[in-house]
Design an enzyme around this catalytic site. Structure first.
Site: not given
Ligand SMILES: NC(=O)C1=CN([C@@H]2O[C@H](COP(=O)(O)OP(=O)(O)OC[C@H]3O[C@@H](n4cnc5c(N)ncnc54)[C@H](O)[C@@H]3O)[C@@H](O)[C@H]2O)C=CC1
Ligand SMILES: O=C(O)C(=O)CO
Length: 390
Positions: A274, A303, A321
């Site tokens: 993450r 993000e 991602h």
């Protein structure tokens, strides 16, 4: 001004449970699982990539039994209260990570929270390995160079990178994915392992020991493992550091300016966990000051945005991602998420082993009558299907 309703695609319109999926998901098995459980399935087909809390509340409406949501969505008190008010008690993230979900708020509202462990392990580890190689051998820089028409002949000095064989790979968070990645780097590239985790990674240690013995039996140098007691030790010792912990208060900005300074000047940092685990502003500064240091990132602190300067750096590899983006895994994630919701709505128990959800993924048989992984099962007092009852 009245807004037009979000567009949805409906399956099994007369089903007795109303289940929302906030996104279309790959494959059709997940829809069949929900339809077989008696659900009317509404799939939001709105073009917008990230739905807001207001959008999702609108989708939930006044009657909704369960929702499959995405890691981009903010599942907090407001949404769980809305789901409860609509008569719902089942939610699943289509992800193994659930840092976007306030589990405590879900529990308070009596909502079960599912996630999708296991089916992403190898796919995510493979992308971390791909990022490692891309950074070590400067694949993206070299590709851009070719496309720009700059290649005018072989040179002894062109795009020199790092050899991985015999070097040390450092793992922070040696759980399912961290251990799978470590094994790939050990077996594929004969790297030695140093790791930091709150728990001992016994299976990984046994694997590296056995593989080291095998290599010795072939007259090759053995590979080794070492468990260290601090993050700092990993950073000092490793040539490649790959991050695989969960994101929580203990791992937020785990990699910061001071810790980056401990790493070797030619090291590589990989993040397929993450974004907020790395202080991205500090990373940009470190990459700018140390051109031989490299970063390979699948995830970002804010993000879908990158911190200023990151995209200009040739020593950073960045992908959007996609670590879990193999067909098998994405269809499997959808299957597990649907099985979580269907299991809860049907009143089934919770599967006993979130590390082994393969029986739910076998297309040739009906999935077990259970929810594969409910993270707040104990707090909600849900029944767990014990191995003896299988
Ligand atoms: N980029 C992507 O597309 C994907 C990202 N992920 C991320 O990877 C994470 C890990 O997934 P799994 O390996 O399946 O989970 P896991 O639960 O098997 O492994 C996580 C490991 O982190 C360790 N950990 C927890 N706190 C720590 C700390 N403070 N320091 C060091 N280690 C710590 C745990 O002990 C555990 O071994 C997920 O939570 C998710 O956020 C997962 C799949 C795909
Ligand atoms: O499952 C997760 O946590 C993801 O990040 C999906 O890619």
């Amino acid at each position: 001004m009245a807004t037009s309703p979000l567009s949805v695609e409906v399956h099994n319109p007369y089903g007795r449970f109303r289940v929302i999926s906030t996104k279309p998901m790959p494959g059709s098995r997940w829809i069949n699982i929900l339809v077989d459980a008696g659900c009317r399935v509404e799939v939001c087909t709105e073009k917008k990539t990230i739905l807001s809390v207001a959008d999702i509340k609108e989708l939930i409406g006044s009657k909704c039994d369960g929702v499959i949501g995405q890691l981009t969505e903010d599942w907090g008190d407001e949404l769980f209260a809305a789901l409860k008010a609509a008569g719902g008690h089942a939610f699943s993230n289509m992800a193994v990570g659930y840092n976007n979900v306030n589990v405590e708020a879900a529990t308070r509202n009596g909502v079960a929270v599912g996630n999708t462990p296991g089916v992403l392990t190898e796919t995510t580890a493979e992308l971390a390995a791909a990022l490692t190689l891309a950074a070590a051998r400067r694949v993206v820089e070299a590709d851009s160079f070719m496309r720009a028409g700059k290649y005018d002949g072989w040179l002894p000095t062109l795009f020199i990178g790092n050899l991985l064989k015999g070097q040390t790979v450092g793992i922070i968070g040696a759980g399912r994915i961290g251990s799978a990645y470590a094994r790939m780097m050990v077996e594929g590239f004969k790297m030695n392992v140093v790791y930091y985790d709150l728990y001992q990674a016994t299976r990984l240690e046994k694997f590296v020991t056995a593989y080291g013995k095998f290599l010795e039996s072939q007259g090759e140098s053995p590979v080794t493992w070492k468990r260290v007691s601090t993050v700092e030790d990993v950073l000092r010792l490793a040539d490649v550091v790959s991050l695989h912990p969960v994101l929580d208060k203990t791992t937020y900005h785990l990699i910061n300016k001071d810790r980056l300074a401990l790493m070797k000047k030619t090291a590589i940092i990989v993040n397929a966990s993450r974004g907020p685990i790395i202080d991205e502003v500090a990373l940009v500064q470190h990459l700018q000051a140390n051109p031989e240091f490299r970063a390979a990132l699948d995830v970002f602190e804010d993000e879908p945005y990158m911190k200023p300067g990151l995209s200009d750096l040739p020593n950073a590899v960045v992908v959007p991602h996609i670590a879990s983006a193999s067909k098998w895994t994405r269809e499997g994630m959808a299957t597990l998420a649907a099985a979580n919701v269907a299991g809860k709505l049907k009143g089934c128990p919770v599967w006993h082993d979130a590390n082994n959800v393969m029986p739910f993924l076998d297309e040739s048989s009906k999935p077990p009558a259970a929810s594969p992984s409910i993270v707040n099962a104990k707090n909600l007092g849900l029944k767990i299907l014990t191995a003896a009852k299988l």
